[in-house]
Enzyme design. Structure first.
Site, PDB file in Angstrom:
ATOM      1  N   LYS A 195      33.873  24.072 -16.247  1.00 38.30           N
ATOM      2  CA  LYS A 195      32.838  23.487 -15.377  1.00 38.30           C
ATOM      3  C   LYS A 195      33.345  23.437 -13.930  1.00 38.30           C
ATOM      4  CE  LYS A 195      32.735  18.815 -15.035  1.00 38.30           C
ATOM      5  NZ  LYS A 195      32.859  18.369 -13.642  1.00 38.30           N
ATOM      6  N   ASN A 196      34.582  22.973 -13.756  1.00 31.74           N
ATOM      7  CA  ASN A 196      35.089  22.776 -12.402  1.00 31.74           C
ATOM      8  C   ASN A 196      35.365  24.091 -11.677  1.00 31.74           C
ATOM      9  OD1 ASN A 196      34.848  20.081 -12.768  1.00 31.74           O
ATOM     10  ND2 ASN A 196      37.045  19.621 -12.842  1.00 31.74           N
ATOM     11  N   ARG A 225      28.978  14.793  -7.323  1.00 30.68           N
ATOM     12  CA  ARG A 225      29.624  14.913  -6.027  1.00 30.68           C
ATOM     13  C   ARG A 225      29.868  16.368  -5.615  1.00 30.68           C
ATOM     14  NH1 ARG A 225      33.745  12.414  -2.724  1.00 30.68           N
ATOM     15  NH2 ARG A 225      35.419  13.923  -2.604  1.00 30.68           N
ATOM     16  N   CYS A 267      31.789   6.484  -6.640  1.00 22.77           N
ATOM     17  CA  CYS A 267      31.370   6.723  -8.009  1.00 22.77           C
ATOM     18  C   CYS A 267      32.262   5.865  -8.890  1.00 22.77           C
ATOM     19  CB  CYS A 267      31.513   8.179  -8.388  1.00 22.77           C
ATOM     20  SG  CYS A 267      33.183   8.637  -8.646  1.00 22.77           S
ATOM     21  N   ARG A 298      36.239   8.129  -3.396  1.00 22.34           N
ATOM     22  CA  ARG A 298      35.971   9.549  -3.204  1.00 22.34           C
ATOM     23  C   ARG A 298      35.524   9.898  -1.786  1.00 22.34           C
ATOM     24  NH1 ARG A 298      34.120  11.842  -9.069  1.00 22.34           N
ATOM     25  NH2 ARG A 298      35.669  13.344  -8.531  1.00 22.34           N
ATOM     26  N   ASP A 342      42.453  14.322 -15.034  1.00 23.40           N
ATOM     27  CA  ASP A 342      41.337  14.501 -15.963  1.00 23.40           C
ATOM     28  C   ASP A 342      41.783  14.479 -17.436  1.00 23.40           C
ATOM     29  OD1 ASP A 342      39.680  14.589 -13.810  1.00 23.40           O
ATOM     30  OD2 ASP A 342      39.218  16.728 -13.920  1.00 23.40           O
ATOM     31  N   VAL A 377      45.975   9.623  -8.576  1.00 24.54           N
ATOM     32  CA  VAL A 377      44.959  10.443  -7.898  1.00 24.54           C
ATOM     33  C   VAL A 377      43.720   9.616  -7.549  1.00 24.54           C
ATOM     34  CG1 VAL A 377      43.471  12.485  -8.060  1.00 24.54           C
ATOM     35  CG2 VAL A 377      45.787  12.562  -9.005  1.00 24.54           C
ATOM     36  N   ARG A 386      28.025  15.726 -19.273  1.00 25.65           N
ATOM     37  CA  ARG A 386      28.201  16.308 -17.937  1.00 25.65           C
ATOM     38  C   ARG A 386      29.195  17.466 -17.977  1.00 25.65           C
ATOM     39  NH1 ARG A 386      29.501  12.477 -13.047  1.00 25.65           N
ATOM     40  NH2 ARG A 386      29.566  14.568 -12.205  1.00 25.65           N
TER      41      ARG A 386
HETATM   42  C1  UD1 Z   1      38.120  17.532  -8.533  1.00 25.89           C
HETATM   43  C2  UD1 Z   1      37.569  17.604  -9.939  1.00 25.89           C
HETATM   44  C3  UD1 Z   1      37.825  16.298 -10.688  1.00 25.89           C
HETATM   45  C4  UD1 Z   1      39.312  15.929 -10.637  1.00 25.89           C
HETATM   46  C5  UD1 Z   1      39.837  15.963  -9.210  1.00 25.89           C
HETATM   47  C6  UD1 Z   1      41.346  15.787  -9.134  1.00 25.89           C
HETATM   48  C7  UD1 Z   1      35.678  19.097  -9.662  1.00 25.89           C
HETATM   49  C8  UD1 Z   1      34.202  19.262  -9.648  1.00 25.89           C
HETATM   50  N1  UD1 Z   1      36.148  17.851  -9.858  1.00 25.89           N
HETATM   51  O1  UD1 Z   1      37.409  16.480  -7.867  1.00 25.89           O
HETATM   52  O2  UD1 Z   1      37.419  16.467 -12.039  1.00 25.89           O
HETATM   53  O3  UD1 Z   1      39.502  14.636 -11.149  1.00 25.89           O
HETATM   54  O4  UD1 Z   1      39.526  17.238  -8.592  1.00 25.89           O
HETATM   55  O5  UD1 Z   1      41.983  16.736  -9.915  1.00 25.89           O
HETATM   56  O6  UD1 Z   1      36.423  20.051  -9.570  1.00 25.89           O
HETATM   57  N2  UD1 Z   1      40.349  12.770  -1.062  1.00 25.89           N
HETATM   58  C9  UD1 Z   1      40.394  12.305   0.222  1.00 25.89           C
HETATM   59  N3  UD1 Z   1      39.624  12.938   1.167  1.00 25.89           N
HETATM   60  C10 UD1 Z   1      38.822  13.997   0.884  1.00 25.89           C
HETATM   61  C11 UD1 Z   1      38.787  14.459  -0.457  1.00 25.89           C
HETATM   62  C12 UD1 Z   1      39.565  13.822  -1.405  1.00 25.89           C
HETATM   63  O7  UD1 Z   1      41.110  11.359   0.523  1.00 25.89           O
HETATM   64  O8  UD1 Z   1      38.156  14.518   1.779  1.00 25.89           O
HETATM   65  C13 UD1 Z   1      41.187  12.112  -2.106  1.00 25.89           C
HETATM   66  C14 UD1 Z   1      40.343  11.502  -3.214  1.00 25.89           C
HETATM   67  O9  UD1 Z   1      39.923  10.199  -2.891  1.00 25.89           O
HETATM   68  C15 UD1 Z   1      41.310  11.511  -4.379  1.00 25.89           C
HETATM   69  C16 UD1 Z   1      42.136  12.786  -4.128  1.00 25.89           C
HETATM   70  O10 UD1 Z   1      41.954  13.101  -2.773  1.00 25.89           O
HETATM   71  O11 UD1 Z   1      42.150  10.392  -4.323  1.00 25.89           O
HETATM   72  C17 UD1 Z   1      41.736  13.975  -4.987  1.00 25.89           C
HETATM   73  O12 UD1 Z   1      40.389  14.307  -4.745  1.00 25.89           O
HETATM   74  P1  UD1 Z   1      39.852  15.806  -4.890  1.00 25.89           P
HETATM   75  O13 UD1 Z   1      40.970  16.708  -5.256  1.00 25.89           O
HETATM   76  O14 UD1 Z   1      39.057  16.138  -3.672  1.00 25.89           O
HETATM   77  O15 UD1 Z   1      38.853  15.668  -6.109  1.00 25.89           O
HETATM   78  P2  UD1 Z   1      37.455  16.353  -6.289  1.00 25.89           P
HETATM   79  O16 UD1 Z   1      37.457  17.725  -5.703  1.00 25.89           O
HETATM   80  O17 UD1 Z   1      36.370  15.419  -5.914  1.00 25.89           O
END
Ligand code: UD1
Length: 420
Positions: free
Chosen positions: A22-23, A92, A116, A121, A307, A329, A399
C-alpha cells in the site's frame, strides 16, 4: 461495521503470498499524474487507502480502472482543483497530489492533513522542500496553497527528519524541475526506491534512491509507463510474527528477506529464525518453545519499522520476562497497550517506552482497534489467546491489509469476519 472473531490456539501452517505494498502504491499513483497519458500500476493491493486515493484523483479529473491487481490511471483530464479536507483528513498520503499538481500547473491547493490517532504528523519538511525548489507556500483557511508560476528549480535540500512523505513530495516535485536537486537525509525505505524506479521508467533521471542522498536531474516531460509495486514488507512482517507466535511452520512468498533485516535480527534474538527459501520467499521457524524477551527501538529504515511495533508487542507478551519497546518515530503510538492489557497482558507505558512483562497467558476478550497496525496486533494476540477474541472497528485494518483474515484462515487460523 464488521468485526473479526478469532478463536485462539491453532498453529499457522502452510504457504502464503504477500500482497503489493500500500505504502509503495500511493506515491506511484501520484507519480502517474506527471505524465499526459494513462499509466498502469501492477500489483496494487485492494485496500481502502488505495480506493480513497483513487477517489481523490477522480476529483482532480483522473480516470481509474482496476482489473485484478492492476490499476490504470489516466490523467488526461487532470485539473488543479482543491484536494478537499473530507478526503485528506481520512488519509494523510493524499498530500502526495500536492507536488505533481504544482509541477504541472504551477499551483496547487490541498487541505492540511492535521493530526491523527498516532501523532501530530507535521508536514513542515514537505513544505520546506517545495519552498527550496522555488514554490511559495501559504497556509490559509485549513488549506495549503502552493504556487510556482515560473516553474520549479532544482536545489540542495537537507531534511531535518528522514521523512518518507517529505522525500516522496520532493521527488515528485523535483523530477520535472529545472536543473539538479540533491536531497540529503532522505528516507531510505524500499518504497522510496520503488517510486524512483517508477519515475525513471517514466523518463525521470533519479539516482541514489534507497540511500540517504538522492540526486534528481530535472527533465522536461514524463511519459506514461507500466510500473510494478513492490510487495508489502509490513504485511510480510505481520504474517511472520503470526507464525512466530503460533509456533507454526509457515513459508511467506513474494518478499525478499532483505526488506525485513531489522525484524529478522530481532526475531533471531528472541528464538525465531527467518530462513530464506530462494530470493523471494522465507520460512518462519520458532527454534525455542520459550521466547526470549528482546528490546526494540523503532527507527527509520533500515531500523525496526514503527509499522511493526504493535505486532512485535503482541509477540513480546508471550516472552517470559521484561522487554522494553521504544517508539521513536511517532509520539502517540501505544493505543493498543490498553487493549492488549484487557487480554491479560502486563504492559506499562513510560513516555515513549512500553515495558512489557511477558509470559502471562492471554485470554480472549472484546477489544477495539485504534489504528491500522494496532488492529493487526490485536488479531495476532487473538490467535494465541485462550477462548474467543472479538476485534471491532476493523475499518482500520481494511485501510491497509488485503483480506488478512482470509489469509490467516487459509493458514489454519479459526478467524471470521462478522457483520456487526
Ligand atoms: C509513512 C508511512 C507510515 C509509517 C511512516 C514511518 C505511508 C503512506 N505511510 O508515513 O505507515 O508509519 O512512514 O515509517 O507511507 N515529520 C516531520 N515533518 C514532516 C514530516 C514528518 O516532523 O514534514 C515527522 C513525523 O511527525 C514523524 C516522522 O517524521 O515523527 C516520520 O514521518 P514520515 O516518515 O513522514 O511518515 P509518513 O510519510 O507520514
Amino acid at each position: 461495521m464488521d468485526k473479526i472473531v478469532i478463536r485462539g490456539g491453532r498453529p499457522l501452517q502452510g504457504r502464503i503470498r504477500v500482497s503489493g505494498s500500500k505504502n509503495a502504491s500511493l506515491p506511484l499513483m501520484a507519480a502517474c499524474l506527471l505524465a499526459d497519458g494513462p499509466s498502469c500500476l501492477q500489483n496494487v493491493p485492494d485496500v481502502r487507502d488505495i480506493r480513497t486515493m483513487a477517489r481523490m484523483l477522480e476529483i482532480l479529473g483522473v480516470k481509474s480502472e482496476r482489473t485484478d491487481q492492476a490499476l490504470t490511471l489516466d490523467p488526461s483530464g487532470l485539473a488543479s482543483r482543491p484536494a478537499p479536507y473530507e478526503l485528506v483528513s481520512t488519509m494523510r498520503a493524499s498530500i502526495y497530489v500536492l507536488a505533481p499538481l504544482l509541477s504541472r500547473f504551477g499551483k496547487a491547493q490541498v487541505a492540511l492533513p492535521g493530526g491523527c490517532a498516532i501523532g501530530l504528523r507535521p508536514i513542515d519538511q514537505h513544505l520546506k522542500g517545495l519552498e527550496a525548489l522555488g514554490a511559495t507556500v501559504d497556509l490559509a483557511h485549513g488549506y495549503i496553497n502552493a504556487k510556482a508560476p515560473h516553474g520549479l528549480k532544482g536545489d540542495e535540500i537537507y531534511l531535518d527528519v528522514a521523512s518518507v512523505g517529505a522525500t516522496v513530495t520532493i521527488l515528485l516535485a523535483a523530477v520535472r524541475a529545472q536543473g539538479r536537486t540533491v536531497l540529503d537525509h532522505a528516507a531510505c525505505e524500499p518504497e522510496i526506491a520503488n517510486l524512483a524506479e517508477g519515475l525513471n521508467a517514466m523518463g525521470a533521471s533519479i539516482s541514489g534512491a534507497g540511500s540517504s542522498r538522492i540526486v534528481i536531474e530535472g527533465v522536461r516531460n514524463l511519459r506514461p509507463a507500466t510500473l510494478t509495486v513492490i510487495p508489502d514488507r509490513i504485511e510480510a512482517g505481520t504474517l511472520a510474527l503470526a507464525g512466530a507466535m503460533t509456533s507454526g511452520e509457515m513459508i511467506i512468498e513474494n518478499l525478499p528477506l532483505a526488506h525485513l533485516k531489522a525484524l529478522e535480527n530481532k526475531l533471531r534474538e528472541t528464538g525465531v529464525a527467518l530462513i530464506p527459501e530462494g530470493k523471494q520467499a522465507f520460512r518462519v521457524q520458532r527454534k525455542e518453545k520459550k521466547l526470549t524477551p528482546v528490546d526494540i527501538v523503532t527507527l527509520p529504515y533500515p531500523g525496526f519499522p514503527t509499522d511493526l511495533q504493535a505486532q512485535w508487542m503482541a509477540l513480546m507478551c508471550l516472552a517470559p520476562g521484561r522487554s522494553v519497546i521504544t517508539e521513536a518515530v511517532w509520539e502517540n503510538r501505544f493505543m493498543h497497550v490498553a487493549e492488549l492489557n484487557r487480554m491479560g497482558a502486563d504492559i506499562q507505558i513510560e513516555g515513549s517506552n512500553a515495558l512489557v512483562r511477558g509470559g502471562n497467558p492471554l485470554s480472549g476478550a472484546q477489544v477495539m482497534a485504534s489504528d491500522l497496525r494496532a488492529s493487526a496486533a490485536l488479531i495476532l494476540a487473538g490467535l494465541v489467546a485462550e477462548g474467543e477474541t472479538t476485534v471491532s472497528r476493523i475499518y482500520h485494518l481494511d485501510r491497509g491489509y488485503e483480506h488478512l483474515e482470509q489469509k490467516l484462515s487459509g493458514l489454519g487460523a479459526d478467524i471470521q469476519r462478522v457483520p456487526e
